[in-house]
Structures are given as structure tokens and as C-alpha cells.
Design a protein around this motif. Structure first.
Motif: not given
Length: 248
Positions: A82-91
Motif C-alpha cells: 500500500l502506498d499513498s505517498s502521492a497524496t500524503p494528506t489522505t488516510p
């Protein structure tokens, strides 16, 4: 690191989470949630075994005679990146990890029954039917490797271990078209066949399967208090495959 090229795949692996059945049924309950893999796994570990019993006898000079005592449930191990580093403001990462961890917790809807249970799941990946079976999540581990300045996890690797839930042997007459399993639902105000199909099978368009099983002509007119037989998800899937001319 994420699997190379996995993000370009057109078919995503997914884990569908369902309510456990009530009683001794082996039919998946209604869908709770679904975890679509952001990156397809680059490795799956599937194991299946059979049990044999050694019956010692004097007449065998090269060991004991073996007798088959049953097939063991299959086990499937899979890694989810899992990777959300492109949208760091989302949980997003935290939410998906929580979804997976909840598979090892008792489903609140099963508490009033005689058999409280965690959710049941089905792993699927396109046409890879070998790994598609009803299972429970034996274990989940999550390793977080990247965080936002506020402490929000942005990257995690989850390892899942699934254990197959054994189902009864298929009927002796597979061409009879008989339903393998059913669940009874008592109609309440506001119920409709499309809404029941959505809760049971994840698609409102499958209401016809319930209508056919109960001889219903008008899918929008259901009498509160009446009971409906809900075909198993496997029966509905096989029916759709037959309609498309496929092989069940």
C-alpha cells in the motif's frame, strides 16, 4: 518496493470481505467491503495437503499400509503493498490496513447468533481460479515504512494468511441444476430484490436470481414479514456463466 510493473495491470487482485453465514451454512453472507490491491502481488504461496493414516500390518514388509483420511484445507499467503505517498494528506493506507486487520475480529452482526465469527473472505485475481475459494483470515501483519510529518502512515506492506473454509462435497448429480445452498431472509419494510442482491452478491443487477428462486414476478413489491430463499453466491455466478454460454 512495489512489484515492478504491477501498477500497469488491467486486472486487479482483490479481497472481498463478507459477513459469515448464520448457523451451519457454508454460503457467504452479504458483502461488507472490498480491498482492491493497489499493486498486484508478484508472488502467491498456495499449499494444499492430504492426510493419511498408517495402519500397521504384519503382511507388509516395507512399512505400514497407508489409508487416506481426508483432504486438508488449502492455505494461501499473499503480500499487499500500500502506498499513498502521492497524496500524503489522505488516510488511505491506514484505512486499508484497518480493513484487513478487522478480518481477524468478530463481526458484530454475528454476535446474536450461536456461532460468532470473524468475516469470511474470498481472494480473486481475474481468471486465476485456483486461488479463488472461501476462506477466513488466519493472520495479518502490517509493516509501516513511510510516514507524513504528522505521523500519518503513507506506505505499508501487509502479509495475509488465508485458510480455506471446507465446503460439503458437491452434489452427486451436477446436471440437476439444484441449488447447493440457500439462506432465508425475512422481508422488512424498504426491502426490494435489487437492494437484497446488492447486499448479498455485491450487484443489484443479480436480483433475477432471487426472483427465480422464489417465483416472484414484481421485484419491487415484497410483503414485509414474508421469507425469501437467497441462492448462494456460487449458484448465482454459475447461472450467469451458463447464460453467457460459459462453463460453470
Amino acid at each position: 518496493m512495489p512489484p515492478t510493473g504491477a501498477n500497469n495491470s488491467l486486472v486487479r487482485a482483490r479481497l472481498t470481505i463478507h459477513h459469515p453465514p448464520s448457523g451451519s451454512s457454508h454460503t457467504l453472507g452479504g458483502r461488507i467491503d472490498e480491498v482492491e490491491f493497489q499493486f498486484n502481488p508478484n508472488q502467491l504461496e498456495l499449499s494444499r495437503s492430504a492426510s493419511w493414516y498408517a495402519q500397521r500390518a504384519v503382511g507388509f514388509d516395507r512399512g505400514a499400509q497407508q489409508e487416506f483420511s481426508g483432504a486438508d484445507p488449502a492455505s494461501l499467503s499473499v503480500e499487499v503493498f500500500l502506498d499513498s505517498s502521492a497524496t500524503p494528506t489522505t488516510p488511505e493506507v491506514r484505512k486499508k490496513v484497518d480493513q484487513l486487520l478487522s478480518c481477524c475480529e468478530v463481526d458484530p452482526e454475528s454476535l446474536p447468533t450461536n456461532r460468532p465469527s470473524p468475516p469470511w473472505v474470498r481472494f480473486s485475481w481475474g481468471g486465476f481460479s485456483t486461488v479463488q475459494f472461501i476462506a477466513y483470515v488466519e493472520s495479518v501483519s502490517a509493516a509501516y515504512s513511510l510516514f507524513s510529518p504528522t505521523g500519518e502512515p503513507l506506505r505499508a506492506t501487509c502479509r495475509l494468511s488465508l485458510k480455506e473454509i471446507p465446503t460439503p462435497t458437491k452434489g452427486q448429480n451436477p446436471t440437476s441444476g439444484a441449488l447447493t445452498a440457500q439462506r432465508v431472509h425475512r422481508v422488512v419494510v424498504g426491502d426490494s430484490l435489487p437492494s437484497l442482491a446488492w447486499r448479498e452478491y455485491g450487484s443489484a443487477t443479480r436480483w433475477r436470481a432471487i426472483a427465480e428462486a422464489n417465483g416472484i414476478d414484481d421485484p419491487m413489491r415484497l410483503r414485509p414479514g414474508s421469507e425469501l430463499l437467497l441462492p448462494s453466491a456460487d449458484d448465482v455466478r454459475r447461472g450467469r456463466e451458463r447464460e453467457r454460454g460459459g462453463t460453470p
